[in-house]
Scaffold this motif. Structure first.
Motif, mmCIF file in Angstrom:
data_model
loop_
_atom_site.group_PDB
_atom_site.id
_atom_site.type_symbol
_atom_site.label_atom_id
_atom_site.label_comp_id
_atom_site.label_asym_id
_atom_site.label_seq_id
_atom_site.Cartn_x
_atom_site.Cartn_y
_atom_site.Cartn_z
ATOM 1 N N PHE A 1 39.622 -19.081 108.940
ATOM 2 C CA PHE A 1 39.582 -18.965 107.344
ATOM 3 C C PHE A 1 40.619 -20.093 107.024
ATOM 4 C CE2 PHE A 1 38.260 -14.688 108.400
ATOM 5 C CZ PHE A 1 37.342 -14.471 107.166
ATOM 6 N N PRO A 2 40.739 -20.538 105.725
ATOM 7 C CA PRO A 2 41.834 -21.390 105.342
ATOM 8 C C PRO A 2 43.259 -20.740 104.895
ATOM 9 C CG PRO A 2 40.191 -20.904 103.605
ATOM 10 C CD PRO A 2 39.730 -20.349 104.669
ATOM 11 N N PRO A 3 44.251 -21.626 104.949
ATOM 12 C CA PRO A 3 45.429 -20.930 104.517
ATOM 13 C C PRO A 3 45.229 -20.605 103.070
ATOM 14 C CG PRO A 3 45.832 -23.243 105.035
ATOM 15 C CD PRO A 3 44.281 -23.092 105.123
ATOM 16 N N GLU A 4 46.576 -19.733 102.815
ATOM 17 C CA GLU A 4 46.719 -19.603 101.221
ATOM 18 C C GLU A 4 47.032 -20.957 100.462
ATOM 19 O OE1 GLU A 4 45.266 -17.165 100.129
ATOM 20 O OE2 GLU A 4 45.920 -15.320 101.142
ATOM 21 N N PRO A 5 46.769 -21.035 99.047
ATOM 22 C CA PRO A 5 45.978 -19.744 98.148
ATOM 23 C C PRO A 5 44.315 -20.005 98.646
ATOM 24 C CG PRO A 5 46.323 -21.903 97.005
ATOM 25 C CD PRO A 5 46.869 -22.132 98.259
ATOM 26 N N LEU A 6 43.983 -20.729 99.397
ATOM 27 C CA LEU A 6 42.393 -21.161 99.314
ATOM 28 C C LEU A 6 41.777 -19.769 100.126
ATOM 29 C CD1 LEU A 6 42.034 -24.555 100.836
ATOM 30 C CD2 LEU A 6 41.666 -23.691 98.541
ATOM 31 N N ALA A 7 42.430 -19.090 101.055
ATOM 32 C CA ALA A 7 41.735 -17.865 101.599
ATOM 33 C C ALA A 7 41.526 -16.866 100.527
ATOM 34 C CB ALA A 7 42.712 -17.309 102.599
ATOM 35 N N TRP A 8 42.661 -16.588 99.666
ATOM 36 C CA TRP A 8 42.419 -15.512 98.588
ATOM 37 C C TRP A 8 41.245 -16.031 97.603
ATOM 38 C CZ3 TRP A 8 42.987 -14.723 93.043
ATOM 39 C CH2 TRP A 8 43.095 -13.247 92.951
ATOM 40 N N ALA A 9 41.510 -17.244 97.167
ATOM 41 C CA ALA A 9 40.501 -17.677 96.152
ATOM 42 C C ALA A 9 39.004 -17.568 96.655
ATOM 43 C CB ALA A 9 40.799 -19.145 95.867
ATOM 44 N N GLY A 10 38.907 -17.991 97.929
ATOM 45 C CA GLY A 10 37.548 -17.930 98.642
ATOM 46 C C GLY A 10 36.891 -16.537 98.634
ATOM 47 N N VAL A 11 37.759 -15.655 99.355
ATOM 48 C CA VAL A 11 37.435 -14.232 99.117
ATOM 49 C C VAL A 11 36.971 -13.763 97.962
ATOM 50 C CG1 VAL A 11 38.395 -11.942 99.976
ATOM 51 C CG2 VAL A 11 38.782 -13.769 101.464
ATOM 52 N N GLN A 12 37.712 -13.813 96.737
ATOM 53 C CA GLN A 12 37.476 -13.344 95.657
ATOM 54 C C GLN A 12 36.283 -13.824 95.305
ATOM 55 O OE1 GLN A 12 38.912 -10.696 95.148
ATOM 56 N NE2 GLN A 12 40.658 -11.471 96.687
ATOM 57 N N LEU A 13 35.961 -15.095 95.304
ATOM 58 C CA LEU A 13 34.774 -15.784 94.975
ATOM 59 C C LEU A 13 33.416 -15.138 95.703
ATOM 60 C CD1 LEU A 13 33.125 -17.535 93.252
ATOM 61 C CD2 LEU A 13 33.674 -19.582 94.670
ATOM 62 N N THR A 14 33.860 -14.986 96.888
ATOM 63 C CA THR A 14 32.863 -14.423 97.787
ATOM 64 C C THR A 14 32.339 -13.122 97.427
ATOM 65 O OG1 THR A 14 33.739 -15.836 99.465
ATOM 66 C CG2 THR A 14 31.923 -14.293 100.192
ATOM 67 N N ARG A 15 33.327 -12.140 97.234
ATOM 68 C CA ARG A 15 33.115 -10.730 96.867
ATOM 69 C C ARG A 15 32.351 -10.648 95.618
ATOM 70 N NH1 ARG A 15 37.742 -7.396 95.890
ATOM 71 N NH2 ARG A 15 36.172 -5.689 96.138
ATOM 72 N N TRP A 16 32.859 -11.586 94.638
ATOM 73 C CA TRP A 16 32.250 -11.399 93.113
ATOM 74 C C TRP A 16 30.543 -11.775 93.393
ATOM 75 C CZ3 TRP A 16 29.864 -15.433 90.457
ATOM 76 C CH2 TRP A 16 29.596 -15.047 89.032
ATOM 77 N N SER A 17 30.459 -12.873 94.120
ATOM 78 C CA SER A 17 29.036 -13.285 94.444
ATOM 79 C C SER A 17 28.350 -12.281 95.081
ATOM 80 C CB SER A 17 28.988 -14.512 95.126
ATOM 81 O OG SER A 17 29.776 -15.577 94.663
ATOM 82 N N LEU A 18 28.790 -11.442 96.099
ATOM 83 C CA LEU A 18 28.208 -10.512 96.828
ATOM 84 C C LEU A 18 27.774 -9.224 95.891
ATOM 85 C CD1 LEU A 18 30.058 -10.411 100.200
ATOM 86 C CD2 LEU A 18 27.780 -11.206 99.908
ATOM 87 N N ALA A 19 28.886 -8.963 95.071
ATOM 88 C CA ALA A 19 28.373 -7.903 93.952
ATOM 89 C C ALA A 19 27.360 -8.305 93.174
ATOM 90 C CB ALA A 19 29.827 -7.520 93.358
ATOM 91 N N ARG A 20 27.228 -9.415 92.412
ATOM 92 C CA ARG A 20 26.350 -9.965 92.011
ATOM 93 C C ARG A 20 24.938 -10.005 92.490
ATOM 94 N NH1 ARG A 20 26.071 -12.781 87.103
ATOM 95 N NH2 ARG A 20 24.146 -13.964 87.830
ATOM 96 N N GLU A 21 24.901 -10.394 93.867
ATOM 97 C CA GLU A 21 23.744 -10.309 94.672
ATOM 98 C C GLU A 21 23.164 -8.719 94.721
ATOM 99 O OE1 GLU A 21 23.638 -11.213 98.837
ATOM 100 O OE2 GLU A 21 21.587 -11.577 98.849
ATOM 101 N N ASP A 22 24.119 -8.055 94.881
ATOM 102 C CA ASP A 22 23.900 -6.391 94.921
ATOM 103 C C ASP A 22 22.904 -6.280 93.511
ATOM 104 O OD1 ASP A 22 24.483 -5.874 97.620
ATOM 105 O OD2 ASP A 22 26.511 -5.203 97.035
#
Ligand SMILES: Cc1cc2nc3c(=O)[nH]c(=O)nc-3n(C[C@H](O)[C@H](O)[C@H](O)COP(=O)(O)OP(=O)(O)OC[C@H]3O[C@@H](n4cnc5c(N)ncnc54)[C@H](O)[C@@H]3O)c2cc1C
Length: 462
Positions: free
Chosen positions: A420-441
């Protein structure tokens, strides 16, 4: 008078913030820590970590070589973390499910599947051999679809597919649209009793276990490894790192995993009538098919353990006890529980708890050996380590002995995931991914971000 159904939040009112499995009179007293008298001790193999990975390593090391001398060091208590807090689904899969395994290692997937089933068979025979009673029940797992776009993933054209009516004869929820049971590939068990049983067996085989002994440092020194603990420095011939999500003792592993909090509820024990109302006659575990999935099962004392859905990452890879009490998530879980099983209106939760998952970008454990073949590690189980931890233990012992085995010849064992990338990229990447996964659901569609991650072989899961 009909009892008044409490609201989802009220159903949590009397619950304690404590893992159900650890809240047991069977919990053994902690073993004494390593003390000043142990300074300079020479040991063949030091295992760091007293969860499943460390415990299986200790047991397998003695089974493979009864003359080996093994010391297991646990910083806290045996099974205190993920091992004593999980859903207790002991799956054959070593790859976090078939789809992930086939996607990443198509040419060797059949072999990985075989190795996984062999590992689960060996877990079952180990329990029988040593008389470890942990409620092991190989009734399998039922995957269910609760949204129309999830039905296709259960392969309606392949034998064994259950339509809405058929799935509701296995477990009855008005939310089920389809299902599929895999009978042989999963057992449910009480993870804490398994861990305590493994610790007892390890000791019977001659392993010394010390609790409350955090390892602060490991470093190569001449022909051994110096293992530094608060009160003693130990000289180890070889070391296994089984520290899961906790701060890796090897710097190279610091970006490889991120800690993800997973939350769980357990109900009071159900009556036979309540279980009959669910038609849940065997002990099949259940998992729904969304990205944000729930997993649930009956416990040996007839509670329902209900977990999953929210997978929470805290900025800076933070692991803190305070992250465990998250009212919002427990309320959501409770709400989903009563939507799934309206027959259980009025049931109360007795326990709520959280645990931390070691997520890596390939969703299943990776392995390695370093420092002149003296230090082996396995981590990154991403929420599916109850069974796979024993495979990981064997891999580490293979690597330490330098043996070429069916396990170490696989590409899965030889390859490492992208970090995973270091912060703040890890946090931003995880949030964007979680949001995208919820939308896919919600929509059934994979957006551009998820498709890009797919192409790179990256992701975020629990
Ligand atoms: C809520 C939840 C639900 C889950 N459900 C399932 C499931 O149903 N099925 C499944 O297969 N998997 C599940 N998992 C994942 C599974 O629990 C883990 O993959 C597995 O328990 C990992 O075991 P471990 O020994 O690697 O890690 P852990 O159990 O975390 O053990 C690591 C140990 O190392 C110790 N340690 C760390 N650093 C040091 C140090 N420096 N010195 C000494 N000791 C140290 C820690 O104190 C800890 O006890 C779940 C996980 C969670 C959190």
């Amino acid at each position: 008078m009909t009892p008044v159904a409490p609201s989802p939040t009220a159903a949590l009112a009397g619950s304690v913030l404590r893992p159900l499995w650890l809240d047991s009179p069977e919990r053994p007293e902690p073993r004494p820590p390593v003390g000043p008298a142990d300074d300079g001790l020479v040991v063949g193999l030091v295992v760091v970590g007293g969860g499943f990975t460390g415990l299986w390593t200790a047991v397998r090391a003695k089974e493979r070589d009864p003359d080996s001398d093994v010391l297991l060091l646990e910083g806290d208590r045996i099974a205190e973390h993920a091992t004593g807090r999980n859903g207790g689904f002991c799956e054959a899969s070593l790859t976090h499910g078939e789809a992930n395994g086939r996607e990443r290692w198509p040419e060797e997937y059949d072999e990985l599947d075989r190795l996984g089933l062999e590992n689960l068979d060996e877990i079952e025979s180990t329990l029988a051999r040593y008389g470890i009673d942990c409620g092991f029940d190989r009734s399998g797992v039922l995957a269910v679809a609760t949204r129309p776009h999830e039905v296709a993933g259960l392969e309606p054209e392949v034998a064994g597919f259950l339509d809405a009516e058929a799935v509701r004869r296995v477990v009855d929820s008005p939310t089920y649209l389809a299902g599929r049971v895999s009978r042989d590939e999963c057992a449910t068990l009480d993870p804490a009793r398994l861990a305590w049983g493994l610790a007892r067996v390890a000791e019977r085989l001659g392993v010394r276990i010390a609790e409350a002994t955090p390892v602060e440092r490991v470093r190569e020194h001449h022909d051994h490894v110096l293992v530094t603990t608060p009160h003693a420095e130990i000289r180890a011939g070889q070391v296994v790192l089984a520290t899961n999500v906790f701060r890796p003792l090897l710097r190279r592993l610091r970006l490889s995993i991120v800690p993800v909090y997973d939350y769980v509820l357990a109900t009071e024990p159900l009556t036979p009538e309540q279980i009959a109302a669910l038609r849940w006659t065997d002990r099949v575990g259940v998992s729904d098919s969304g990205n944000q999935f729930h997993y649930y099962r009956l416990t040996p004392d007839d509670r329902i353990l209900w977990g999953g859905y929210d997978a929470i990452y805290h900025y800076g890879r933070s692991v803190e006890t305070s992250h465990e009490d998250r009212d919002r998530t427990y309320a959501t879980l409770s709400e989903h529980f009563f939507e799934t099983f309206p027959q259980l209106a009025g049931v109360r939760f007795t326990h709520r708890w959280a645990g931390v998952i070691d997520t890596c970008t390939r969703f299943c454990a990776f392995y390695g050996i370093t420092r002149g073949r003296r230090i082996a590690y396995a981590t990154g189980f991403t929420g599916l380590g109850v069974g796979a931890s024993r495979f990981g233990a064997n891999v580490m012992l293979d690597l330490l002995t330098g043996e070429s085995t069916a396990r170490t010849r696989t590409r899965m064992v030889r390859e490492k995931p992208l970090p995973f990338p270091p912060e703040p990229l890890a946090w931003a990447g995880v949030q964007l991914t979680r949001w995208s996964l919820a939308r896919e659901d919600a929509t059934g569609r994979r957006n551009l971000w998820l498709r890009m991650l797919d192409r790179l072989g990256l992701g975020f899961d629990s």
